[in-house]
Design a protein around this motif. Sequence first.
Motif, PDB file in Angstrom:
ATOM      1  N   GLY A 165      -4.611   1.582  -1.216  1.00 48.52           N
ATOM      2  CA  GLY A 165      -4.246   0.454  -2.062  1.00 48.52           C
ATOM      3  C   GLY A 165      -5.402   0.072  -2.954  1.00 48.52           C
ATOM      4  O   GLY A 165      -6.442   0.744  -2.969  1.00 48.52           O
ATOM      5  N   ALA A 173       0.832  -1.201   0.000  1.00 44.18           N
ATOM      6  CA  ALA A 173       0.000   0.000   0.000  1.00 44.18           C
ATOM      7  C   ALA A 173       0.866   1.249   0.000  1.00 44.18           C
ATOM      8  O   ALA A 173       2.043   1.207   0.373  1.00 44.18           O
ATOM      9  N   VAL A 187       7.333  -0.835  -5.985  1.00 44.49           N
ATOM     10  CA  VAL A 187       6.507  -1.534  -4.996  1.00 44.49           C
ATOM     11  C   VAL A 187       7.025  -2.968  -4.809  1.00 44.49           C
ATOM     12  O   VAL A 187       7.249  -3.430  -3.689  1.00 44.49           O
TER      13      VAL A 187
HETATM   14  N1  HPA Z   1      -1.307   3.383  -4.181  1.00 47.83           N
HETATM   15  C1  HPA Z   1      -2.126   2.354  -4.423  1.00 47.83           C
HETATM   16  N2  HPA Z   1      -1.753   1.086  -4.330  1.00 47.83           N
HETATM   17  C2  HPA Z   1      -0.484   0.845  -3.963  1.00 47.83           C
HETATM   18  C3  HPA Z   1       0.421   1.877  -3.700  1.00 47.83           C
HETATM   19  C4  HPA Z   1      -0.016   3.225  -3.815  1.00 47.83           C
HETATM   20  O1  HPA Z   1       0.722   4.184  -3.597  1.00 47.83           O
HETATM   21  N3  HPA Z   1       1.603   1.289  -3.361  1.00 47.83           N
HETATM   22  C5  HPA Z   1       1.400  -0.045  -3.422  1.00 47.83           C
HETATM   23  N4  HPA Z   1       0.144  -0.322  -3.787  1.00 47.83           N
END
Ligand code: HPA
Length: 278
Positions: free
Chosen positions: A217, A121, A257
């Motif tokens: 997320g 997230a 990520v």
């Molecule tokens: N936003 C949405 N979903 C995500 C993010 C983010 O910044 N990082 C990892 N998943």
Amino acid sequence: MITNGKDRTLAERVRESAVFLYGKGVLKPEIGIILGSGLNDFADRIKDPLIISYNDVPNMEAGLVSDHRGQIVYGRYKGKRVIIMAGRFHYYENRDMDKTVFPARVMVALGVKRFIITNAAGCVNTAWNAGDLMLISDHINLSGNNPLIGRNLDEFGPRFPDMTYTYNKELREKLKDAAAEEGIELREGVYAMFTGPSFETPAEIRFARTIGADAVGMSTVPEAIIANHAGREVIGVSFLSNMAAGVLDKPLTGEEVTEAALRIKDIFARVVDLAIEI
Ligand code: HPA
């Protein structure tokens, strides 16, 4: 007689998949784990696992999984019978909530008592840092949809399920204490789901912060609703892989990520271990 998937009710399709898995040896799983982006390696910790490809399970549309794995991994782990969904269905892949939560519904049908739902997230809370782990205390559903829309599956849960205690407080306290004993700090906060797949804009992140979100997320909320509908325990663990859009003056990428997830793999796994053990 088994007929074409579309002709049968959702409940029948869920049951058919669950019966298939039972027949393969997925017996009475107590713990169900849904692994988030970049976190699938956790599944390798199960010794002598039974591995079933989504492709082989009736009614599971493996092609919709964003991850290369798309596997159900079952086995004994930490003294419990554990089923892991390695490879998640995201709402942004198909615009179809029934497909998104199908594995969670099958886990309910198989009897899973405790759901451990994980994700990567974006960190909205500016007092925290990228790399932190957050227990989800509550969520905000900004997806514009709900997996329970449509005919209620009465055998799974009520038409209007309460959402006050979705993320079990007692388990959160226990998990925080157990982690603290090992020197692992767990944040605790509110997860807001945007559909993605575009990352949020800085203005959307400011909005999310204003309405009380600590993390954002593109998953978890649909599965948590399904588990809670059926009265199962839910533990939500967010890996805050990056500061959300606009917090730092730089663009976000999907690669960062997954790379960040690799770096915290061991601590993440330890937290999931504890979530199983408590
Ligand atoms: N936003 C949405 N979903 C995500 C993010 C983010 O910044 N990082 C990892 N998943």
